[in-house]
Design a protein around this motif. Structure first.
Motif, PDB file in Angstrom:
ATOM      1  N   VAL A   1       0.868  -1.121  -0.147  1.00 44.99           N
ATOM      2  CA  VAL A   1       0.051   0.020  -0.116  1.00 44.99           C
ATOM      3  C   VAL A   1       0.837   1.101  -0.013  1.00 44.99           C
ATOM      4  O   VAL A   1       1.734   1.299   0.742  1.00 44.99           O
ATOM      5  CB  VAL A   1      -0.801  -0.023   1.162  1.00 44.99           C
TER       6      VAL A   1
ATOM      7  N   ASP B   1      -3.636   1.721  -3.616  1.00 46.98           N
ATOM      8  CA  ASP B   1      -3.733   3.111  -2.716  1.00 46.98           C
ATOM      9  C   ASP B   1      -4.136   2.961  -1.340  1.00 46.98           C
ATOM     10  O   ASP B   1      -4.610   1.818  -1.076  1.00 46.98           O
ATOM     11  CB  ASP B   1      -4.614   4.233  -3.534  1.00 46.98           C
ATOM     12  N   ALA B   2      -4.370   4.015  -0.839  1.00 55.19           N
ATOM     13  CA  ALA B   2      -4.721   4.102   0.626  1.00 55.19           C
ATOM     14  C   ALA B   2      -5.922   3.433   0.821  1.00 55.19           C
ATOM     15  O   ALA B   2      -6.305   2.705   1.971  1.00 55.19           O
ATOM     16  CB  ALA B   2      -4.826   5.352   1.194  1.00 55.19           C
ATOM     17  N   GLN B   3      -6.946   3.437  -0.131  1.00 59.12           N
ATOM     18  CA  GLN B   3      -8.514   2.461   0.074  1.00 59.12           C
ATOM     19  C   GLN B   3      -8.163   1.133  -0.343  1.00 59.12           C
ATOM     20  O   GLN B   3      -9.148   0.539  -0.382  1.00 59.12           O
ATOM     21  CB  GLN B   3      -9.294   3.347  -0.860  1.00 59.12           C
ATOM     22  N   GLY B   4      -6.875   0.554  -0.641  1.00 60.98           N
ATOM     23  CA  GLY B   4      -6.875  -0.692  -0.957  1.00 60.98           C
ATOM     24  C   GLY B   4      -7.029  -1.112  -2.517  1.00 60.98           C
ATOM     25  O   GLY B   4      -6.874  -1.974  -2.715  1.00 60.98           O
ATOM     26  N   ARG B   5      -7.282  -0.081  -3.222  1.00 58.48           N
ATOM     27  CA  ARG B   5      -7.589  -0.334  -4.726  1.00 58.48           C
ATOM     28  C   ARG B   5      -6.128  -0.511  -5.408  1.00 58.48           C
ATOM     29  O   ARG B   5      -5.347   0.134  -5.342  1.00 58.48           O
ATOM     30  CB  ARG B   5      -8.251   1.036  -5.421  1.00 58.48           C
TER      31      ARG B   5
ATOM     32  N   ASP C   1       1.667   5.781  -0.646  1.00 56.42           N
ATOM     33  CA  ASP C   1       1.221   7.138  -0.315  1.00 56.42           C
ATOM     34  C   ASP C   1       0.842   7.834  -1.506  1.00 56.42           C
ATOM     35  O   ASP C   1       1.163   7.501  -2.546  1.00 56.42           O
ATOM     36  CB  ASP C   1       1.756   7.913   0.581  1.00 56.42           C
ATOM     37  N   ASP C   2       0.318   8.919  -1.363  1.00 57.23           N
ATOM     38  CA  ASP C   2      -0.123   9.842  -2.703  1.00 57.23           C
ATOM     39  C   ASP C   2       1.163  10.335  -3.378  1.00 57.23           C
ATOM     40  O   ASP C   2       1.006  10.214  -4.758  1.00 57.23           O
ATOM     41  CB  ASP C   2      -0.749  11.092  -2.125  1.00 57.23           C
TER      42      ASP C   2
ATOM     43  N   SER D   1      -7.471   1.812 -14.965  1.00 58.99           N
ATOM     44  CA  SER D   1      -8.586   2.176 -13.785  1.00 58.99           C
ATOM     45  C   SER D   1      -9.732   2.626 -14.731  1.00 58.99           C
ATOM     46  O   SER D   1      -9.978   2.689 -16.081  1.00 58.99           O
ATOM     47  CB  SER D   1      -8.041   3.519 -13.258  1.00 58.99           C
TER      48      SER D   1
END
Ligand code: GLU
Length: 378
Positions: free
Chosen positions: A289, A326-330, A291-292, A378
């Protein structure tokens, strides 16, 4: 489809693998290395490099040279005799390459590989980065199978397939198999006067397979059959491949100048083929995972650095495929991790220059190198 295929020829190649068969390099009767032929080949290699193409050589001949030296003259050798012969011959082979390339101020580097080194992903990554480093230092890797340690089960047994695996491993865009076979014919030309030469193949169909199948010994076993197996690997890796007769002096020059050979042309480039492999063929066994900041870097085509990794999930080894999320797990990407899960946990969030202090060894700067990374749509 044909229009999108890579063109044949050597001129556009950036990274070329050349396989040299024993029959060309070694005098069958004396077991001596044919120096005049080898010198001419080295001249070709120097010229090709001058034109901006990196060259790797896969050379057979260790057993052929070594067996005569050990007095193992005619007939089939037992596996351990082959291994002893290879050990003796390989030293002489490497020396000959070193000498002939030195005439052009080129450094030869001996690399011995087994099947596992190209198959098992951790070793694959190691061998790949060693070869890439040698190329960065402008060396010519001279590769052979590590015959002395390979047992029957873990042997390639033939350098055609080894050369194709090497080409795939280093994302080469061209592979040339030099042997005493002219190329692909519709039938064995020694038996069938109607046999036609095939200059270009874009797909290995059952018809093409059949052309290699039924033939005299020598033409088929270790001959055209293994060359087609090599072609399958090369095409799958986006690498075009030529089969050419290398008997005359300066065989590579002849191919560059459009001399006769059979070209096998892939639909994809090495980079897209590697990315397809990472994306589709490998089962991810972990998740990073990020970060931005890392997300931004990835979308602009950069590598994933340890600093951008927030969490490490799962159990994986160096070279395994992992999901980048990403932080949401996507899922945002997939790639081959340069570190095991355990080491990744220790270095996540840290600067690359801190890696050595954290792990006790100097690993790669990137967690996933951009060449080993594919962004998910995506
Ligand atoms: N590795 C073997 C040698 O160097 C040759 C295998 C082959 O010719 O394909 O003698």
């Amino acid at each position: 489809m044909n229009g999108t295929r890579t063109k044949s020829g050597l001129a556009q190649s950036k990274r070329l693998v050349v396989k040299i068969g024993s029959a060309l390099l070694v005098d069958e009767k004396t077991g001596a290395i044919r120096r005049q032929w080898l010198d001419a080949l080295a001249d070709d290699v120097a010229e090709i490099r001058q034109a901006g193409t990196e060259v790797l050589l896969v050379s057979s001949g260790a057993i052929a040279v070594g067996r005569r030296h050990l007095g193992l003259l005619d007939g089939a050798l037992k596996l351990e005799e082959k291994q002893a012969a290879a050990a003796t011959g390989q030293a002489r082979l490497a020396h000959a390459y070193q000498e002939t390339l030195a005439r052009h101020d080129i450094t030869a580097a001996q690399v011995l590989l087994t099947l596992g080194d190209t198959e098992e992903r951790r070793r694959h990554l190691n061998a790949r980065s060693t070869l890439q480093t040698l190329l960065r230092f402008a060396c010519v890797p001279v590769i052979n199978e590590n015959d002395t340690v390979a047992t029957a089960e873990i042997r390639f047994g033939d350098n055609d397939r080894l050369a194709a695996r090497v080409a795939a491993m280093v994302s080469a865009d061209a592979l040339v198999l030099l042997s005493d076979i002219d190329g692909l014919y519709t039938a064995d030309p020694r038996r069938n006067p109607e046999a036609r030469f095939i200059p270009e193949v874009t797909e290995i169909t059952p018809e093409i397979e059949a052309m290699a199948g039924e033939a005299l010994p020598g033409y088929s076993s270790g001959g055209m059959v293994t060359k087609l197996a090599a072609a399958r690997v090369a095409l799958g890796a986006g690498c075009r491949m030529a089969i050419a007769n290398g008997r005359q002096l300066h065989p590579l020059k002849a191919i560059r100048e459009g001399g006769p050979c059979s070209w096998f042309l892939p639909a994809a480039t090495p980079l897209t083929a590697r990315k397809t492999w990472i994306q589709g063929a490998l089962k991810p066994v972990g998740k990073l995972v990020v970060d931005d900041g890392a997300l931004k870097a990835l979308s602009s085509g950069k590598s994933l650095l340890p600093a951008g990794v927030v969490t490490v999930e799962g159990r994986f080894e160096r070279g395994d495929a992992v999901i980048v999320a990403d932080a949401q797990g996507r899922e945002v990407a997939r790639g081959l991790s340069a570190y095991s899960a355990e080491d990744a946990r220790r270095i996540k969030g840290h600067k690359s220059r801190e890696i050595e202090a954290l792990l006790g060894y100097r690993g790669r700067d990137e967690m996933i190198h951009r060449d080993d990374l594919v962004l998910s749509r995506s």
